[in-house]
Design a protein around this motif. Structure first.
Motif, PDB file in Angstrom:
ATOM      1  N   ARG A 278      12.332 -96.727 -10.113  1.00  0.00           N
ATOM      2  CA  ARG A 278      13.395 -97.560  -9.706  1.00  0.00           C
ATOM      3  C   ARG A 278      12.114 -99.188  -9.497  1.00  0.00           C
ATOM      4  O   ARG A 278      13.041-100.026 -10.002  1.00  0.00           O
TER       5      ARG A 278
ATOM      6  N   TYR B 121      16.831-110.364  -1.330  1.00  0.00           N
ATOM      7  CA  TYR B 121      16.429-109.810   0.276  1.00  0.00           C
ATOM      8  C   TYR B 121      17.263-111.390   1.010  1.00  0.00           C
ATOM      9  O   TYR B 121      17.343-111.347   2.759  1.00  0.00           O
TER      10      TYR B 121
ATOM     11  N   GLU C 105      27.475-101.791   1.302  1.00  0.00           N
ATOM     12  CA  GLU C 105      26.300-101.026   2.068  1.00  0.00           C
ATOM     13  C   GLU C 105      26.118-102.887   3.425  1.00  0.00           C
ATOM     14  O   GLU C 105      26.269-103.336   3.865  1.00  0.00           O
TER      15      GLU C 105
ATOM     16  N   ILE D 249      17.909 -93.924  -2.911  1.00  0.00           N
ATOM     17  CA  ILE D 249      17.220 -92.171  -3.524  1.00  0.00           C
ATOM     18  C   ILE D 249      17.258 -91.733  -2.121  1.00  0.00           C
ATOM     19  O   ILE D 249      18.407 -90.700  -2.611  1.00  0.00           O
ATOM     20  N   THR D 250      17.499 -92.374  -0.964  1.00  0.00           N
ATOM     21  CA  THR D 250      18.662 -91.630  -0.329  1.00  0.00           C
ATOM     22  C   THR D 250      19.687 -91.130   0.058  1.00  0.00           C
ATOM     23  O   THR D 250      20.051 -89.978   0.204  1.00  0.00           O
TER      24      THR D 250
ATOM     25  N   THR E 290      15.329 -95.369   3.353  1.00  0.00           N
ATOM     26  CA  THR E 290      13.766 -95.053   3.530  1.00  0.00           C
ATOM     27  C   THR E 290      13.864 -94.568   4.316  1.00  0.00           C
ATOM     28  O   THR E 290      13.000 -94.313   5.623  1.00  0.00           O
TER      29      THR E 290
HETATM   30  N1  PMP Z   1      20.524-100.727   0.095  1.00  0.00           N
HETATM   31  C1  PMP Z   1      19.591-101.679   0.127  1.00  0.00           C
HETATM   32  C2  PMP Z   1      19.520-103.619  -0.205  1.00  0.00           C
HETATM   33  C3  PMP Z   1      18.865-101.775   0.525  1.00  0.00           C
HETATM   34  O1  PMP Z   1      17.218-102.065   0.197  1.00  0.00           O
HETATM   35  C4  PMP Z   1      17.612-100.006   0.979  1.00  0.00           C
HETATM   36  C5  PMP Z   1      16.640-100.162   1.194  1.00  0.00           C
HETATM   37  N2  PMP Z   1      15.896 -99.643  -0.370  1.00  0.00           N
HETATM   38  C6  PMP Z   1      18.697 -99.229   0.689  1.00  0.00           C
HETATM   39  C7  PMP Z   1      20.097 -99.475   0.420  1.00  0.00           C
HETATM   40  C8  PMP Z   1      18.065 -97.338   0.442  1.00  0.00           C
HETATM   41  O2  PMP Z   1      17.822 -97.486  -0.622  1.00  0.00           O
HETATM   42  P1  PMP Z   1      16.402 -95.986  -0.382  1.00  0.00           P
HETATM   43  O3  PMP Z   1      17.084 -94.946   0.347  1.00  0.00           O
HETATM   44  O4  PMP Z   1      16.639 -96.267  -1.571  1.00  0.00           O
HETATM   45  O5  PMP Z   1      15.485 -96.787   0.497  1.00  0.00           O
END
Ligand code: PMP
Length: 305
Positions: free
Chosen positions: A60, A162, A191, A218-219, A255
Motif C-alpha cells: 500500500r 488528512y 469511515e 488492512i485491519t 492499525t
Molecule cells: N481509514 C483511514 C482514513 C486511515 O487513516 C486508516 C489508518 N491507516 C484506516 C482507515 C485503517 O487502515 P488500516 O487498518 O490499514 O490501519
C-alpha cells in the motif's frame, strides 16, 4: 504531544540518531502535503517482536504514491528490511508503532510533480499501547463529508488527505465525543478519521465499500477474514446514516485503534452500552493472531528477531 521516539531512525538508507534526521524548510511536502505514509504495529509476545501484515503495508505504501507518480526510490525488500531493521537497531522489546514515510523533497514551488521529483524516505518508531479505551468509546457523525474520488483519490494514504480527518476530529471533540464518523458525498457512512467502521445487525456484519470513500484498511481486511472463520456473514455495502442508531453493535478497525467498540453513537446507547458479543469475538481473534497464538495466521506476522 511529543512522541517518545526511539533513539535511531532510518533515513534514506541509513540508520542515524533521531535528532540528526532533519529536512530543509523548502521541502515540498511541508508546503503541499506531498508525503506518503503507513502506520504499522509490531507486537511483543514475550519471546519475539512480530510486525503485523508487513507485506500488505509495504504494497500500500508504494501504491499510495503511484496515484501521483511520486517515486519510492527503494525496493519493497529494502523497505521491508529497513522496517524490521529499525526495530532491531532500537532493540525494541515492547509493542510499538512504526511509521514509514516518503515525501517530495527539494522541488521548489513546482506543482507539476512527476516521477523525477526528488523524494526522501524515512522510518521512525515509538512504543505504543492502546489508542482508545477498549471498553468502548463515544462517536458522532460530523458535518464535514469524507472527500471522494471527485476531488482526490481516497486510497492514496498521503499527508494532504488528512486535513479532512483533522477538521472532522476537531468537530467531534467540540461536540464532546471521542471520535468522528464521516459520511460520504452521498450521505452514506464512510469511515472515521483514521479507522474503518463496521456495524452488526441481526448477527450480520457490514462495512462501507470503497465507493463510499473508505480506505481499504488492512485491519478491515483482517476482520473480513476473521468473520468468515467465525461463520459470520459480512457484507461490503452502503450503510445509511440512520442505520447507525439501530445497529446492535458498532466497532472501528485500524492499525492504531485495532478493534475499538463504539458504545454510544450520536448520543444513542449502542447495544447495552458495553462491547457486544460479536465485537468481543473479533477482538479476541485479533489479539490471538497478533500474539502469534493462532497458527492459521502466522503468515501475517514477520518476526524481527
Ligand atoms: N481509514 C483511514 C482514513 C486511515 O487513516 C486508516 C489508518 N491507516 C484506516 C482507515 C485503517 O487502515 P488500516 O487498518 O490499514 O490501519
Amino acid at each position: 504531544m511529543k512522541l517518545p521516539l526511539s533513539k535511531y531512525v532510518w533515513f534514506d538508507g541509513k540508520y542515524i540518531s533521531t535528532e540528526k534526521a532533519l529536512v530543509p524548510i523548502t521541502t515540498h511536502a511541508i508546503h503541499y502535503g506531498t508525503s506518503i505514509f503507513e502506520g504499522i504495529r509490531a507486537y511483543w509476545n514475550g519471546k519475539n517482536l512480530y510486525v503485523f501484515r508487513l507485506d500488505e503495508h509495504v504494497k500500500r505504501f508504494r501504491r499510495s504514491g503511484q496515484f501521483y507518480n511520486i517515486s519510492l526510490n527503494c525496493s519493497d525488500k529494502e523497505i521491508t528490511n529497513a522496517i524490521t531493521g529499525i526495530c532491531k537497531k532500537n532493540k525494541i522489546e515492547k509493542p510499538c508503532y512504526i511509521r514509514p514515510f516518503y515525501f517530495v523533497g527539494d522541488y521548489g514551488i513546482n506543482l507539476h510533480v512527476t516521477e523525477k521529483a526528488p523524494t526522501n524516505v524515512a522510518i521512525f518508531t515509538f512504543p505504543f499501547g492502546d489508542l482508545f479505551d477498549k471498553k468502548g468509546i463515544t462517536a458522532g457523525v460530523v458535518s464535514w463529508r469524507k472527500f471522494s474520488d471527485i476531488s482526490t483519490p481516497p486510497q492514496a494514504k498521503m499527508g494532504g488527505n488528512y486535513l479532512n480527518s483533522i477538521i472532522a476530529t476537531q468537530e467531534a471533540k467540540r461536540n464532546g465525543v471521542d471520535e468522528a464518523i464521516l459520511l460520504d458525498q452521498n450521505g452514506n457512512v464512510s469511515e472515521a478519521p483514521g479507522e474503518n467502521i463496521f456495524i452488526v445487525r441481526n448477527g450480520k456484519l457490514a462495512t462501507p465499500s470503497l465507493s463510499s470513500s473508505a480506505l481499504e484498511g488492512i485491519t478491515r481486511d483482517a476482520v473480513i477474514e476473521f468473520a468468515k472463520d467465525l461463520n459470520l456473514d459480512v457484507m461490503e455495502r452502503d450503510i445509511a446514516r440512520s442505520e447507525l442508531g439501530i445497529s446492535d453493535e458498532i466497532f472501528l478497525t485500524g492499525t492504531a485503534a485495532e478493534i475499538t467498540p463504539i458504545v454510544s453513537m450520536d448520543s444513542k446507547i449502542i447495544g447495552n452500552g458495553s462491547p457486544g458479543k460479536i465485537t468481543k469475538k473479533i477482538m479476541k481473534k485479533y489479539t490471538s493472531v497478533v500474539m502469534n497464538e493462532d497458527k492459521d495466521y502466522s503468515h501475517w506476522l514477520t518476526a524481527v528477531y
